[in-house]
Design an enzyme around this catalytic site. Sequence first.
Site, short mmCIF file in Angstrom:
data_model
loop_
_atom_site.label_atom_id
_atom_site.label_comp_id
_atom_site.label_asym_id
_atom_site.label_seq_id
_atom_site.Cartn_x
_atom_site.Cartn_y
_atom_site.Cartn_z
CG HIS A 131 23.76 13.66 -15.08
ND1 HIS A 131 22.60 14.36 -14.91
CD2 HIS A 131 24.32 13.57 -13.85
CE1 HIS A 131 22.46 14.68 -13.63
NE2 HIS A 131 23.51 14.21 -12.96
CD GLU A 132 26.97 10.88 -13.02
OE1 GLU A 132 27.66 11.56 -12.22
OE2 GLU A 132 25.76 10.66 -12.83
#
Length: 163
Positions: A131-132
């Site tokens: 996600h990051e």
Amino acid sequence: MTVREIRLYGDPVLRTPCAEITEIDDGTRALVTDLLDTVKLPGRAGVAAPQIGVGLRAFSYNVDGDIGYILNPRIVEVRGEAEPTGEGCLSVPNLWHDARRHPYARAEGIDLDGKKLVLEGTGLFAQMLQHETDHLDGMVYLQRLDKETRREAMKQVRESSWF
């Protein structure tokens, strides 16, 4: 302690691929401090630099009490079939949808001393890494949704009070 405001979906910084950090200086150290302070608030698994308005490849994380950061991360390995995983995002508040994520991920980058840093894990940690890193590539999790779910999510975004 400096907790930075989270940029919301629609802000161009969230759709722009981030630049590599080429020099570790006082600005880089301040960025890491701000990322760590910002991720420590309850309910936060990760905060990427663009989410606080900085177009550099860095993020902080806070998963199961494990708090840290990484500079210039790249996903170098994933394992297992990508599967729908419940996911939300600080930049898309109050929405929760299934994004396809691999159950294992490994990222490599550097720390503030310029030394190689490896982060790897399964479950929520793997999801956070993916996600990051997506944020650093100019991608928000909504882009990972299947077509029908994305259509519904975008409708929810447009109808939200924050958009």
